[in-house]
Design a protein around this motif. Structure first.
Motif, short mmCIF file in Angstrom:
data_model
loop_
_atom_site.label_atom_id
_atom_site.label_comp_id
_atom_site.label_asym_id
_atom_site.label_seq_id
_atom_site.Cartn_x
_atom_site.Cartn_y
_atom_site.Cartn_z
N TYR A 274 36.98 83.45 8.57
CA TYR A 274 38.35 83.15 9.00
C TYR A 274 38.37 81.87 9.83
N LEU A 275 37.43 81.75 10.79
CA LEU A 275 37.39 80.60 11.67
C LEU A 275 37.09 79.31 10.91
N LEU A 276 36.21 79.38 9.91
CA LEU A 276 35.85 78.16 9.18
C LEU A 276 37.06 77.52 8.51
N SER A 277 38.08 78.31 8.22
CA SER A 277 39.28 77.77 7.58
C SER A 277 40.19 77.04 8.54
N ILE A 278 40.00 77.24 9.86
CA ILE A 278 40.96 76.67 10.82
C ILE A 278 40.32 75.90 11.98
N CYS A 279 38.98 75.87 12.06
CA CYS A 279 38.36 75.35 13.28
C CYS A 279 37.84 73.93 13.16
N ASN A 280 37.90 73.32 11.98
CA ASN A 280 37.29 72.01 11.76
C ASN A 280 38.37 70.97 11.49
N VAL B 272 49.32 67.09 11.08
CA VAL B 272 47.91 67.48 11.00
C VAL B 272 47.66 68.86 11.61
N TYR B 273 48.33 69.17 12.74
CA TYR B 273 47.99 70.39 13.47
C TYR B 273 48.89 71.59 13.18
N LEU B 274 50.15 71.38 12.83
CA LEU B 274 51.03 72.52 12.56
C LEU B 274 50.56 73.40 11.39
N PRO B 275 49.99 72.84 10.32
CA PRO B 275 49.53 73.70 9.23
C PRO B 275 48.47 74.72 9.63
N VAL B 276 47.81 74.50 10.77
CA VAL B 276 46.77 75.44 11.21
C VAL B 276 47.35 76.84 11.39
N VAL B 277 48.59 76.93 11.86
CA VAL B 277 49.22 78.24 12.10
C VAL B 277 49.41 78.98 10.78
N LEU B 278 49.93 78.29 9.77
CA LEU B 278 50.15 78.93 8.46
C LEU B 278 48.83 79.26 7.78
N ILE B 279 47.86 78.35 7.86
CA ILE B 279 46.55 78.60 7.25
C ILE B 279 45.88 79.80 7.93
N ALA B 280 46.05 79.91 9.25
CA ALA B 280 45.47 81.07 9.95
C ALA B 280 46.06 82.37 9.42
N TRP B 281 47.36 82.39 9.18
CA TRP B 281 48.00 83.61 8.66
C TRP B 281 47.48 83.92 7.25
N ALA C 109 48.32 61.15 6.89
CA ALA C 109 48.29 62.54 7.36
C ALA C 109 47.50 63.42 6.41
N ALA C 110 47.72 63.25 5.10
CA ALA C 110 47.02 64.06 4.10
C ALA C 110 45.52 63.78 4.11
N ALA C 111 45.15 62.49 4.18
CA ALA C 111 43.73 62.13 4.18
C ALA C 111 43.03 62.61 5.45
N THR C 112 43.72 62.49 6.58
CA THR C 112 43.14 62.91 7.85
C THR C 112 42.92 64.42 7.90
N ALA C 113 43.89 65.17 7.39
CA ALA C 113 43.76 66.63 7.37
C ALA C 113 42.63 67.07 6.44
N PHE C 114 42.44 66.37 5.32
CA PHE C 114 41.39 66.74 4.37
C PHE C 114 40.01 66.42 4.93
N GLY C 115 39.89 65.28 5.61
CA GLY C 115 38.62 64.93 6.22
C GLY C 115 37.70 64.09 5.37
N GLY C 116 38.04 63.90 4.10
CA GLY C 116 37.22 63.09 3.22
C GLY C 116 35.97 63.81 2.73
N MET C 117 35.40 63.29 1.65
CA MET C 117 34.16 63.86 1.13
C MET C 117 33.02 63.70 2.12
N LEU D 161 47.64 69.39 1.60
CA LEU D 161 48.95 69.52 0.94
C LEU D 161 50.03 69.92 1.94
N LEU D 162 49.70 70.85 2.82
CA LEU D 162 50.68 71.28 3.84
C LEU D 162 51.01 70.13 4.80
N SER D 163 50.02 69.33 5.15
CA SER D 163 50.26 68.20 6.04
C SER D 163 51.22 67.20 5.40
N ALA D 164 51.00 66.93 4.11
CA ALA D 164 51.90 66.01 3.40
C ALA D 164 53.31 66.58 3.34
#
Length: 308
Positions: A115-121, A149-158, A252-260, A289-292
């Protein structure tokens, strides 16, 4: 089949490096400069301090101001709360590293670790305010980037809690003093991780240098590709090629993804077999996608008469 593919790729990459050694050398220099001047001084002190905090069993002090929200809303244990806070404050790949270390040390359950790996990085606020904000197109306010960048964390956590079956606060597991590291061990462990990160930054900087030199007649497409590969160079390319709100959305989309590059850095610090890099990549794609989408929504709201 998979091994054969990677063998072919490794030989192909070697041939490309031999055919254009000057480009490979310049790309490697760019990556090492980025690592030495930006990543190393901003991340290594946090890694060392994090190891010391964990060794002293002082994580409850750092997470106390956020304990109510993290426990009641996000259903995180005290150890899990520390992983999320450190990941948000320190940036890639600190959250994933702590998540793996805490799972190895049996301080969190496997379900909570997934669960944490999906929202902690995530990218740190220092990176967004100190670098990304300076590269934003003039029409884009910094708060829109931060929110996207940060608001999607709440939805992803759910969504993640539903997928991994987290319904209540995970139990706080006892801390084993046998797993405690000395300061010297903490320092060497942190330096080892930084060397791995530096290696991946160098390799992907070489790839970025090659992509930059491609004779593509679509600057916006090249900029988006660079953002997918490595966010630091990608943000600068997007800012110079895609104007106004569209550029802000892609940043915003690239920053949220983090790149390869960020994905491979994360993979290098996930030492526990119970954590899946495939799941992590999927969550980062959803986050992007959520950030965009949130950025577009905020941009539309700014155009309304009451928002003027």
């Amino acid at each position: 089949m998979k091994k054969s593919f990677f063998r072919f790729c490794s030989v192909a990459v070697l041939c490309v490096l031999l055919l254009s050694p000057a480009a490979a050398t310049q790309g490697a220099k760019n990556g090492l400069v980025l690592w030495a001047t930006v990543v190393l001084p901003t991340l290594l002190p946090f890694m060392i301090c994090s190891n010391v905090i964990v060794a002293l069993d002082a994580i409850h002090i750092l997470t106390f101001p956020f304990r109510g929200f993290l426990r009641n809303f996000l259903k995180l244990s005290d150890a899990g709360s520390y992983i999320l806070v450190s990941g948000l404050l320190c940036g890639y790949p600190m959250g994933a590293r702590n998540c793996s270390d805490f799972l190895d040390g049996e301080r969190i359950t496997k379900a909570e670790a997934r669960y944490l790996l999906s929202i902690c990085n995530h990218p740190s606020p220092m990176f967004l305010l100190g670098y990304a904000a300076t590269e934003l197109p003039g029409a884009v306010p910094v708060w829109m980037l931060m929110a996207a960048v940060y608001l999607p964390v709440v939805l992803i956590a759910w969504l993640s809690r539903k997928l991994y079956g987290i319904q209540t606060v995970s139990p706080s597991l006892p801390y084993s003093r046998e797993a405690q590291l000395t300061f010297d061990e903490s320092l060497m462990d942190s330096c080892e991780v930084m060397v791995k990160i530096g290696g991946y930054i160098m390799l992907f900087s070489i790839l970025v240098f090659y992509i930059t030199g491609l004779p593509l007649h679509n600057p916006a497409g090249k900029a988006a590709l660079l953002g997918f590969v490595e966010i630091t160079t990608g943000i600068r390319a997007i800012s110079g090629s895609i104007p106004s709100m569209a550029g802000g959305m892609w940043i915003a989309a690239a920053t949220a993804f983090g790149g390869m590059s960020g994905i491979f850095q994360t993979k290098s610090v996930i030492k526990n077999a119970g954590l899946s890099i495939r799941h992590y990549v999927a969550w980062k794609a959803v986050h992007s996608l959520l950030s965009a989408a949130i950025f577009i929504l905020l941009a539309c709201c700014r155009q309304l008469p009451w928002a003027a």
